[in-house]
Enzyme design. Sequence first.
Site, mmCIF file in Angstrom:
data_model
loop_
_atom_site.group_PDB
_atom_site.id
_atom_site.type_symbol
_atom_site.label_atom_id
_atom_site.label_comp_id
_atom_site.label_asym_id
_atom_site.label_seq_id
_atom_site.Cartn_x
_atom_site.Cartn_y
_atom_site.Cartn_z
ATOM 1 N N ARG A 70 -17.448 -52.772 -42.247
ATOM 2 C CA ARG A 70 -16.010 -52.567 -42.016
ATOM 3 C C ARG A 70 -15.378 -53.886 -41.566
ATOM 4 N NH1 ARG A 70 -15.184 -50.355 -37.903
ATOM 5 N NH2 ARG A 70 -17.208 -49.710 -37.128
ATOM 6 N N TYR A 198 -17.051 -51.388 -49.609
ATOM 7 C CA TYR A 198 -17.920 -50.908 -48.514
ATOM 8 C C TYR A 198 -17.420 -49.558 -47.972
ATOM 9 C CZ TYR A 198 -20.053 -50.134 -44.079
ATOM 10 O OH TYR A 198 -20.704 -49.527 -43.050
ATOM 11 N N LYS A 207 -13.360 -42.919 -42.422
ATOM 12 C CA LYS A 207 -12.692 -43.514 -41.253
ATOM 13 C C LYS A 207 -11.173 -43.483 -41.404
ATOM 14 C CE LYS A 207 -16.670 -44.561 -39.533
ATOM 15 N NZ LYS A 207 -17.175 -43.774 -38.410
ATOM 16 N N HIS A 227 -14.589 -39.631 -33.032
ATOM 17 C CA HIS A 227 -15.775 -40.290 -33.583
ATOM 18 C C HIS A 227 -17.016 -39.703 -32.892
ATOM 19 C CE1 HIS A 227 -17.855 -44.425 -34.490
ATOM 20 N NE2 HIS A 227 -18.027 -43.580 -35.473
ATOM 21 N N SER A 249 -20.215 -47.112 -33.390
ATOM 22 C CA SER A 249 -20.963 -47.230 -34.644
ATOM 23 C C SER A 249 -22.349 -47.828 -34.389
ATOM 24 C CB SER A 249 -20.215 -48.163 -35.598
ATOM 25 O OG SER A 249 -18.884 -47.740 -35.714
ATOM 26 N N CYS A 251 -24.974 -46.717 -32.876
ATOM 27 C CA CYS A 251 -25.563 -46.529 -31.536
ATOM 28 C C CYS A 251 -26.402 -45.260 -31.486
ATOM 29 C CB CYS A 251 -24.468 -46.464 -30.479
ATOM 30 S SG CYS A 251 -23.761 -48.063 -30.114
ATOM 31 N N ASP A 276 -21.017 -37.937 -37.343
ATOM 32 C CA ASP A 276 -20.081 -39.068 -37.168
ATOM 33 C C ASP A 276 -18.681 -38.657 -36.706
ATOM 34 O OD1 ASP A 276 -19.717 -41.915 -37.347
ATOM 35 O OD2 ASP A 276 -18.525 -41.599 -39.147
ATOM 36 N N ARG A 365 -27.121 -48.973 -45.817
ATOM 37 C CA ARG A 365 -26.738 -47.574 -45.594
ATOM 38 C C ARG A 365 -27.398 -46.631 -46.590
ATOM 39 N NH1 ARG A 365 -22.836 -46.357 -41.389
ATOM 40 N NH2 ARG A 365 -22.408 -48.383 -40.486
#
Length: 587
Positions: A70, A198, A207, A227, A249, A251, A276, A365
Amino acid sequence: MTTKLAALQSWVDQVAEHTRPEAIHWCTGTDAEYQDLIEMMLATGTLTTLNKKTHPNCYLHLSSPNDVARVEHLTFICTPDRDDAGPNNHWKSPEEGHAQMDALFAGCMRGRIMYVIPYCMGPIESPYARCGVEITDSPYVVANMKLMTKVGNKALQRIEKEGTFVRGLHSTGELDPERRFIMHFPEELSIKSYGSGYGGNALLGKKCHALRIASYQGRQEGWLAEHMLIVGLENPDGDVHYIACAFPSACGKTNLAMLIPPESMKGWRVWTLGDDIAWLHLDEAGKLRAINPEAGYFGVVPGTNEKTNKNAYDMITHDTIFTNVATTEDNQPWWEGKKDGKPARDWQGRVYDESAGPAAHPNSRFTVAATNNPAYSSLADAPTGVPISAIVFGGRRKQLAPLVYEAKSWEHGVLVGAGTASETTAAATGAVGVVRRDPMAMKPFCGYNFGDYWEHWLSFPARSEHLPKIFHVNWFRQNDKGEFLWPGFGENIRVLEWIVDRVEHRAGAQGTPIGFLPHVEDLNTNGLKIDRAALEELTSIDAEQWRQEMTEILEYLETYGDRLPDELRRQQAMIVEALDSELAEAS
Ligand code: OXD
Ligand code: MN
């Protein structure tokens, strides 16, 4: 296929007129369409097939090396009044934002197919779900959206019935970082994204829609777009509690959402609702209910193995799109922390050379449908979602934050969320490992001024007497030697157990100035291999360090000026007072 909805048809026509595609394809979201897209991408080299024996229906996409995360510095919220976007966002006026984006989009789809993707975020029958349409020139985006959202006729029918939808316009453009922007127009419920393929920049349902636009919509309509992962924790008696956890993000949200309890915690189970994003609504009885607006996972690959996340490890052995991982000699996907195999080619398709950095990109990813997950909850698609017993904030902090603590009230919990800080990760471009404030893990994702957002959070107690308790966790505390104090992963269930027991008023705690912490004895440590000293450190606070932290939190909050709710100043002052009296007593 076209549409009966004039507003949608005329938008599609206008976009086509402006971007000049060779053809327009309305997506149906069928498996046949997915297969056709895959074949086409294999033919053009956008995808390659991975080892069919070990990884059936798995494909690899290697992105442009400059397009791997991002881009927060190129992401804007466009509102007439700058203060409505707030210091937490980059801002442009809608006129300037549109003018800049329209210039980039002019003629950009020449020679390309323009895909129109009607999608629904959330269970299609749910009153809490919301729909959107993404127009894109990227078949990779279409295939990913099919895995991540509910694409197709049912979504289109709902859009036609409701007449409103979020408009997302995307083009990969030239993949030039100098010509790359992600702009949001919350008041128009629209998004324009140019120059990146991406995930977080290009799969606009995620997002851009489900967090930035939805958070704005949620404020207008009285709900929250967060989130957060959503997880069901089942105890040996079969009782299930649902918990929503907000971590920044990369974590460990996906790992916690799919946690497998250790051997010593027989009879416990964890069910995944989402990894998420959570949309939280109050129901008529005042219970906070959560749905996951997504239908798939776009997860970080490195570190995934049978020990850290067996469910994820198994689910990505089939029907998965991998982006920017390495490959082995026999063409299996490979990444750092996989434990077996070794890389032959790196994430740029080059012969692997240890001295050239990691084989898989740190933000590589997987994209996979949620139904692939062995721990997928049977309630994940329930139109009314699940009742939330606890909200948990957290971050990656080497020092300071204890393993877990409970806020004294909802209002205090809002301060805990607002003050959360975390070390940055590879999910966004920029320095990694730098501590920054990441309120509610929403720093990159809140579509409006954080001051107004906290006010919105603080409006909930007036509307309900049954709000969940709020907690904070930190799995990442380290000792002086830089070793993690807490084993994490499956053992995190012990912390969730304490949280649920606090909700049910059956676990002890020690009152401290920052909230309620477990005594070592309050945690279930049966079968846990950990030093008593480490446990003591994890369940205590350093009042002096916390005094400093509270000063820094206030300094940060004050950057929101007039928009900062006074209630947060009041909550901060109460904690400072408690810390000061503890420090005075100790001296
Ligand atoms: C994500 C992120 O991809 O937070 O979920 O960056
Ligand atoms: Mn995320």
